[in-house]
Design a protein around this motif. Structure first.
Motif, PDB file in Angstrom:
ATOM      1  N   ILE A 207       0.830  -1.205   0.000  1.00 30.46           N
ATOM      2  CA  ILE A 207       0.000   0.000   0.000  1.00 30.46           C
ATOM      3  C   ILE A 207       0.864   1.255   0.000  1.00 30.46           C
ATOM      4  O   ILE A 207       0.583   2.206  -0.695  1.00 30.46           O
ATOM      5  N   SER A 208       1.901   1.276   0.834  1.00 30.54           N
ATOM      6  CA  SER A 208       2.774   2.454   0.896  1.00 30.54           C
ATOM      7  C   SER A 208       4.170   2.044   1.324  1.00 30.54           C
ATOM      8  O   SER A 208       4.362   1.013   1.955  1.00 30.54           O
ATOM      9  N   GLY A 209       5.133   2.896   0.973  1.00 30.33           N
ATOM     10  CA  GLY A 209       6.523   2.653   1.341  1.00 30.33           C
ATOM     11  C   GLY A 209       6.827   3.210   2.718  1.00 30.33           C
ATOM     12  O   GLY A 209       5.961   3.251   3.596  1.00 30.33           O
ATOM     13  N   LYS A 210       8.037   3.679   2.910  1.00 30.65           N
ATOM     14  CA  LYS A 210       8.472   4.202   4.207  1.00 30.65           C
ATOM     15  C   LYS A 210       7.480   5.233   4.707  1.00 30.65           C
ATOM     16  O   LYS A 210       6.957   6.031   3.954  1.00 30.65           O
ATOM     17  N   ARG A 211       7.242   5.233   5.998  1.00 33.05           N
ATOM     18  CA  ARG A 211       6.271   6.170   6.561  1.00 33.05           C
ATOM     19  C   ARG A 211       6.840   6.846   7.781  1.00 33.05           C
ATOM     20  O   ARG A 211       7.753   6.335   8.413  1.00 33.05           O
ATOM     21  N   GLN A 212       6.290   7.980   8.091  1.00 28.99           N
ATOM     22  CA  GLN A 212       6.749   8.724   9.251  1.00 28.99           C
ATOM     23  C   GLN A 212       5.890   8.349  10.445  1.00 28.99           C
ATOM     24  O   GLN A 212       4.668   8.446  10.403  1.00 28.99           O
TER      25      GLN A 212
ATOM     26  N   VAL B  58      11.251   9.017  10.578  1.00 24.31           N
ATOM     27  CA  VAL B  58      11.013   8.105   9.455  1.00 24.31           C
ATOM     28  C   VAL B  58      11.307   6.693   9.927  1.00 24.31           C
ATOM     29  O   VAL B  58      12.366   6.408  10.472  1.00 24.31           O
ATOM     30  N   ASN B  59      10.338   5.843   9.764  1.00 23.77           N
ATOM     31  CA  ASN B  59      10.472   4.460  10.184  1.00 23.77           C
ATOM     32  C   ASN B  59      10.554   3.596   8.935  1.00 23.77           C
ATOM     33  O   ASN B  59       9.840   3.836   7.969  1.00 23.77           O
ATOM     34  N   ASP B  60      11.401   2.624   8.938  1.00 25.07           N
ATOM     35  CA  ASP B  60      11.591   1.783   7.764  1.00 25.07           C
ATOM     36  C   ASP B  60      10.567   0.647   7.759  1.00 25.07           C
ATOM     37  O   ASP B  60      10.921  -0.524   7.858  1.00 25.07           O
ATOM     38  N   GLU B  61       9.297   1.021   7.668  1.00 29.27           N
ATOM     39  CA  GLU B  61       8.208   0.049   7.623  1.00 29.27           C
ATOM     40  C   GLU B  61       7.315   0.382   6.444  1.00 29.27           C
ATOM     41  O   GLU B  61       7.250   1.526   6.007  1.00 29.27           O
ATOM     42  N   ILE B  62       6.622  -0.632   5.914  1.00 24.27           N
ATOM     43  CA  ILE B  62       5.681  -0.407   4.833  1.00 24.27           C
ATOM     44  C   ILE B  62       4.330  -1.002   5.210  1.00 24.27           C
ATOM     45  O   ILE B  62       4.244  -1.895   6.044  1.00 24.27           O
ATOM     46  N   GLU B  63       3.299  -0.479   4.584  1.00 19.70           N
ATOM     47  CA  GLU B  63       1.948  -0.998   4.786  1.00 19.70           C
ATOM     48  C   GLU B  63       1.628  -1.978   3.663  1.00 19.70           C
ATOM     49  O   GLU B  63       1.911  -1.704   2.498  1.00 19.70           O
ATOM     50  N   VAL B  64       1.049  -3.098   4.040  1.00 18.78           N
ATOM     51  CA  VAL B  64       0.595  -4.082   3.060  1.00 18.78           C
ATOM     52  C   VAL B  64      -0.813  -4.523   3.441  1.00 18.78           C
ATOM     53  O   VAL B  64      -1.233  -4.380   4.594  1.00 18.78           O
ATOM     54  N   GLU B  65      -1.520  -5.067   2.471  1.00 15.55           N
ATOM     55  CA  GLU B  65      -2.840  -5.637   2.724  1.00 15.55           C
ATOM     56  C   GLU B  65      -2.843  -7.102   2.342  1.00 15.55           C
ATOM     57  O   GLU B  65      -2.263  -7.493   1.328  1.00 15.55           O
ATOM     58  N   VAL B  66      -3.511  -7.893   3.180  1.00 12.96           N
ATOM     59  CA  VAL B  66      -3.711  -9.313   2.927  1.00 12.96           C
ATOM     60  C   VAL B  66      -5.198  -9.607   3.103  1.00 12.96           C
ATOM     61  O   VAL B  66      -5.936  -8.793   3.661  1.00 12.96           O
ATOM     62  N   ILE B  67      -5.624 -10.762   2.659  1.00 11.01           N
ATOM     63  CA  ILE B  67      -6.999 -11.213   2.887  1.00 11.01           C
ATOM     64  C   ILE B  67      -6.921 -12.470   3.725  1.00 11.01           C
ATOM     65  O   ILE B  67      -6.284 -13.447   3.340  1.00 11.01           O
ATOM     66  N   CYS B  68      -7.575 -12.432   4.894  1.00  6.18           N
ATOM     67  CA  CYS B  68      -7.519 -13.568   5.813  1.00  6.18           C
ATOM     68  C   CYS B  68      -8.583 -13.378   6.903  1.00  6.18           C
ATOM     69  O   CYS B  68      -9.150 -12.297   7.052  1.00  6.18           O
ATOM     70  N   VAL B  69      -8.826 -14.421   7.670  1.00  6.12           N
ATOM     71  CA  VAL B  69      -9.713 -14.329   8.831  1.00  6.12           C
ATOM     72  C   VAL B  69      -8.980 -13.485   9.887  1.00  6.12           C
ATOM     73  O   VAL B  69      -7.836 -13.797  10.243  1.00  6.12           O
TER      74      VAL B  69
END
Length: 193
Positions: A151-156, A161-172
Motif C-alpha cells: 500500500i505504501s513505502g516508508k512512513r513517518q 522516518v520508520n523503515d516500515e511499509i503498509e501491506v494488505e492481505v486477505i484472511c480471517v
C-alpha cells in the motif's frame, strides 16, 4: 479409513455422520459433546484439505451458513448418513455455505491462506505494517505467497522516518492476530478494512 469414507461420501454427494473427539489430560481421545439424539455430527462434506500434515474436512452443517472444519484424525464412527430405507442422505447445496466456492472455482491453497491455522470465519482485507527488510518480506511470503498488496513505502511514525511499509492481505482476522503476534519485531496488524 476415515479419509476414504469421507472421500467416498464427497464423491457420492452424501452426508456423513461421525463422533468428533478431542484429547483429555491423559492424552486419550474422548467424544466431544453435541446436542443431538445420537451425539453425532451430521454434515454435508465438500472438500478435504491437508494443513500442516493434518487432514481436515471442510463441510456444512444444517442451521449454519458458515463452513465448518473438522480434523479427520479426531473423527470416529464415520458413516454415510442414511434415511430409514437405507438410502444415503444427499448433501445440502454448496451455495448455502458462505465464502465456500463451488467445485469449479475451488482453490485449496487460497482457502487455507485465507483461513490460516484453519480458523473459521469470513476473510477480510487486513492492513499490516511490516519491517521493510528481508525478514519482514520472508515472513509475509511464507504465509501469503505473492497474495499481498503493498500500500505504501516508508512512513513517518511519531515524527521520525520508520523503515516500515503498509501491506494488505486477505484472511480471517483472528488468524492474523495470532500470526502477527509471533512476528512482533517485524509485523504489526493495523486494522481490518
Amino acid at each position: 479409513n476415515n479419509i476414504k469414507l469421507v472421500q467416498d461420501a464427497i464423491n457420492n454427494v452424501s452426508k456423513i455422520k461421525f463422533t468428533l473427539n478431542s484429547y483429555d489430560e491423559n492424552g486419550e481421545l474422548v467424544p466431544s459433546h453435541i446436542k443431538t439424539k445420537d451425539g453425532k455430527y451430521l454434515v454435508s462434506p465438500y472438500y478435504i484439505v491437508v494443513y500442516q500434515d493434518i487432514y481436515y474436512l471442510i463441510a456444512g452443517m444444517k442451521g449454519s451458513d458458515n463452513a465448518s472444519h473438522y480434523r479427520i484424525d479426531l473423527m470416529t464412527d464415520v458413516e454415510i448418513a442414511t434415511v430409514e430405507d437405507g438410502k444415503p442422505i444427499k448433501i445440502d447445496p454448496l451455495s448455502l455455505v458462505k465464502n465456500l466456492p463451488n467445485k469449479d472455482e475451488w482453490d485449496p491453497q487460497k482457502y487455507m491462506r485465507e483461513h490460516m491455522y484453519m480458523f473459521y470465519g469470513e476473510p477480510k482485507r487486513i492492513r499490516l505494517l511490516i519491517r521493510n527488510s528481508n525478514f519482514g518480506y520472508t515472513f509475509l511470503h511464507d504465509w501469503f505467497g505473492n497474495e499481498y498488496e503493498i500500500i505504501s513505502g516508508k512512513r513517518q511514525v511519531f515524527g521520525t522516518v520508520n523503515d516500515e511499509i503498509e501491506v494488505e492481505v486477505i484472511c480471517v482476522p483472528d488468524a492474523v492476530r495470532l500470526w502477527s503476534a509471533g512476528y512482533t519485531d517485524n509485523i504489526r496488524m493495523m486494522k481490518i478494512l
